[in-house]
Scaffold this active site. Structure first.
Site, PDB file in Angstrom:
ATOM      1  N   ARG A  93     -11.965  -8.104 -15.571  1.00 31.04           N
ATOM      2  CA  ARG A  93     -10.995  -8.695 -16.497  1.00 31.04           C
ATOM      3  C   ARG A  93     -11.085 -10.213 -16.393  1.00 31.04           C
ATOM      4  O   ARG A  93     -11.830 -10.738 -15.572  1.00 31.04           O
ATOM      5  CB  ARG A  93      -9.573  -8.216 -16.198  1.00 31.04           C
ATOM      6  CG  ARG A  93      -9.017  -8.620 -14.847  1.00 31.04           C
ATOM      7  CD  ARG A  93      -7.628  -8.044 -14.631  1.00 31.04           C
ATOM      8  NE  ARG A  93      -6.983  -8.542 -13.443  1.00 31.04           N
ATOM      9  CZ  ARG A  93      -7.097  -8.014 -12.234  1.00 31.04           C
ATOM     10  NH1 ARG A  93      -7.869  -6.955 -12.054  1.00 31.04           N
ATOM     11  NH2 ARG A  93      -6.446  -8.538 -11.193  1.00 31.04           N
TER      12      ARG A  93
ATOM     13  N   HIS B 154      -1.489  -6.522  12.790  1.00 26.86           N
ATOM     14  CA  HIS B 154      -0.900  -6.038  11.531  1.00 26.86           C
ATOM     15  C   HIS B 154       0.460  -6.704  11.286  1.00 26.86           C
ATOM     16  O   HIS B 154       1.491  -6.049  11.184  1.00 26.86           O
ATOM     17  CB  HIS B 154      -0.753  -4.510  11.548  1.00 26.86           C
ATOM     18  CG  HIS B 154      -0.655  -3.926  10.167  1.00 26.86           C
ATOM     19  ND1 HIS B 154      -1.094  -2.642   9.876  1.00 26.86           N
ATOM     20  CD2 HIS B 154      -0.175  -4.425   9.000  1.00 26.86           C
ATOM     21  CE1 HIS B 154      -0.878  -2.392   8.579  1.00 26.86           C
ATOM     22  NE2 HIS B 154      -0.324  -3.457   8.042  1.00 26.86           N
TER      23      HIS B 154
ATOM     24  N   GLY C 163       0.818  -1.206   0.000  1.00 25.35           N
ATOM     25  CA  GLY C 163       0.000   0.000   0.000  1.00 25.35           C
ATOM     26  C   GLY C 163       0.851   1.254   0.000  1.00 25.35           C
ATOM     27  O   GLY C 163       2.001   1.259   0.443  1.00 25.35           O
TER      28      GLY C 163
ATOM     29  N   ARG D  84     -11.090  -3.528  -8.980  1.00 25.13           N
ATOM     30  CA  ARG D  84     -11.639  -2.260  -9.474  1.00 25.13           C
ATOM     31  C   ARG D  84     -12.164  -2.402 -10.894  1.00 25.13           C
ATOM     32  O   ARG D  84     -13.210  -1.860 -11.238  1.00 25.13           O
ATOM     33  CB  ARG D  84     -10.555  -1.175  -9.424  1.00 25.13           C
ATOM     34  CG  ARG D  84     -11.013   0.191  -9.894  1.00 25.13           C
ATOM     35  CD  ARG D  84      -9.897   1.200  -9.760  1.00 25.13           C
ATOM     36  NE  ARG D  84      -8.719   0.790 -10.533  1.00 25.13           N
ATOM     37  CZ  ARG D  84      -7.589   1.472 -10.580  1.00 25.13           C
ATOM     38  NH1 ARG D  84      -7.463   2.580  -9.863  1.00 25.13           N
ATOM     39  NH2 ARG D  84      -6.572   1.050 -11.309  1.00 25.13           N
TER      40      ARG D  84
ATOM     41  N   GLY E 293      -5.268  -8.101  -6.716  1.00 23.64           N
ATOM     42  CA  GLY E 293      -3.955  -7.780  -7.239  1.00 23.64           C
ATOM     43  C   GLY E 293      -3.022  -8.944  -6.966  1.00 23.64           C
ATOM     44  O   GLY E 293      -3.448 -10.105  -6.841  1.00 23.64           O
TER      45      GLY E 293
ATOM     46  N   ARG F  31      -6.455  -2.854   4.710  1.00 25.05           N
ATOM     47  CA  ARG F  31      -6.218  -1.747   5.627  1.00 25.05           C
ATOM     48  C   ARG F  31      -7.440  -1.616   6.518  1.00 25.05           C
ATOM     49  O   ARG F  31      -8.569  -1.876   6.093  1.00 25.05           O
ATOM     50  CB  ARG F  31      -5.973  -0.430   4.877  1.00 25.05           C
ATOM     51  CG  ARG F  31      -4.627  -0.343   4.163  1.00 25.05           C
ATOM     52  CD  ARG F  31      -3.486  -0.214   5.167  1.00 25.05           C
ATOM     53  NE  ARG F  31      -2.201   0.034   4.521  1.00 25.05           N
ATOM     54  CZ  ARG F  31      -1.338  -0.895   4.174  1.00 25.05           C
ATOM     55  NH1 ARG F  31      -1.662  -2.184   4.379  1.00 25.05           N
ATOM     56  NH2 ARG F  31      -0.181  -0.592   3.620  1.00 25.05           N
TER      57      ARG F  31
ATOM     58  N   ILE G 107      -1.415  -9.728  -4.272  1.00 22.64           N
ATOM     59  CA  ILE G 107      -1.683 -10.385  -2.988  1.00 22.64           C
ATOM     60  C   ILE G 107      -2.937 -11.242  -3.087  1.00 22.64           C
ATOM     61  O   ILE G 107      -2.971 -12.377  -2.583  1.00 22.64           O
ATOM     62  CB  ILE G 107      -1.773  -9.353  -1.857  1.00 22.64           C
ATOM     63  CG1 ILE G 107      -0.382  -8.784  -1.557  1.00 22.64           C
ATOM     64  CG2 ILE G 107      -2.383  -9.971  -0.595  1.00 22.64           C
ATOM     65  CD1 ILE G 107      -0.348  -7.700  -0.512  1.00 22.64           C
TER      66      ILE G 107
END
Length: 316
Positions: A172, A275, A72, A169, A146, A228, A148
């Site tokens: 595809r 985290h 990120g 987003r 993506g 996040r 990850i």
């Protein structure tokens, strides 16, 4: 040509750095290692607060590259407006996929199979049997497909899940199947037994898992957040957890870190890790390889990898 390179890893611990630049070690200390105006290539300290990471950026008048060691970039975005035009911002694609994929599977399996309950029972000396949900034959939804997200699916395959649905987003097609756009989420959420959030934090994804999103999840579903914290609306999640309708496994939270008295610690059906998706023994060797490759490309004027944006460039 400005030659300083700021590294958060001591340069003498990185084999293969190209000759030419003056390497400066800075990992967020109060004093800068040199004048920020002389920095051409800024490698952002890893796992440090955003204000610390952006602190020198306003004085980096000659910087050409900002390289994060995280997937990120939200922690450096507040400083981008202070940079000159033409600065390339690169992320750490390729560094965290293995570790984050591992943790995602660990959180899913621990939550479904009741590992936290077993640990607590062990502390009490209690033999706690019973049936638990399996990951096998479950429908999984990955929101944020993506590198990850792809790594997570790689690790899901051996567990014989029934189906993996993918959302990103943009729509595809991949070798494993279609990737749906975010607009398909309302139809996909009710079918998923496990919903994994691995999307970057953007204005489009902030609060994505809010009351409407969570209400569409099926009864008994598990929400896993390795993205996040602010991708999830904490208040809405707490409301759902209190009913016992869904469960959650969270490597990231909002706020972060959680205060000792925060109700999320005590909410039913939640497993929290602090985290730790990226910081493992796999991080440092991969980070060093990335930096050596990027800096050799930079010195040799070759195209850089993982360029997310260029400051001053049109986004149209």
């Amino acid at each position: 040509m400005t030659a300083d390179v700021w590294l958060p890893i001591p340069p003498d611990e990185i084999d293969g750095l190209p000759e030419g630049p003056d390497y400066r070690f800075w990992n967020g200390e109060e004093d800068f290692p040199a004048d920020p105006a002389d920095c051409a290539f800024y490698v952002v300290p890893y796992m440090k607060p955003s204000p610390l990471c952006v602190r020198p950026m306003g004085r980096m008048s000659n910087v050409r590259v900002v390289q994060t060691l995280s997937a990120g970039i939200d922690h450096v975005e507040p400083g981008l407006g202070q940079l000159p035009g033409g600065v390339r911002l690169c992320n750490a694609r390729g560094v965290h996929e293995a570790s984050t994929g591992e943790l995602t599977l660990a959180l899913i399996l621990a939550s479904l199979r009741g590992i936290p309950d077993f640990v607590r029972a062990q502390d009490r000396g209690e033999w706690l049997g019973g049936f638990r949900p399996a990951l096998a034959d479950r429908n999984v939804l990955i929101v944020g497909y993506g590198s990850i997200g792809e790594a997570i699916e790689d690790r899901l395959v051996p567990f014989e899940v029934a189906r993996v649905a993918r959302v990103a987003r943009s729509e595809r097609t991949t070798a494993r199947g279609p990737v749906h756009p975010l607009t398909d989420l309302p139809a996909l959420l009710p079918e998923a037994d496990v919903v994994i959030l691995s999307t970057p934090l953007t204005e489009a994804t902030r609060g994505l898992a809010g009351a409407d999103f969570l209400s569409r999840m099926k009864d008994g579903a598990l929400l896993v957040n390795v993205a996040r914290g602010p991708v999830v609306d904490t208040k809405a999640l707490l409301a759902e957890l209190e009913t016992g309708r869904i469960t959650a496994a969270l490597d990231v939270t909002d706020p972060e870190p959680l205060a000792r008295e925060h109700p999320l610690w005590r909410a039913p059906g939640v497993l929290i890790s602090p985290h730790v998706g990226g910081p493992t023994s796999a991080f440092l060797p991969r980070a060093k390889r990335l930096l050596v490759d990027q800096l050799n490309r930079y010195v040799n004027r070759e195209p850089l990898r993982n360029v997310i944006l260029t400051t001053g460039a049109s986004t149209d």
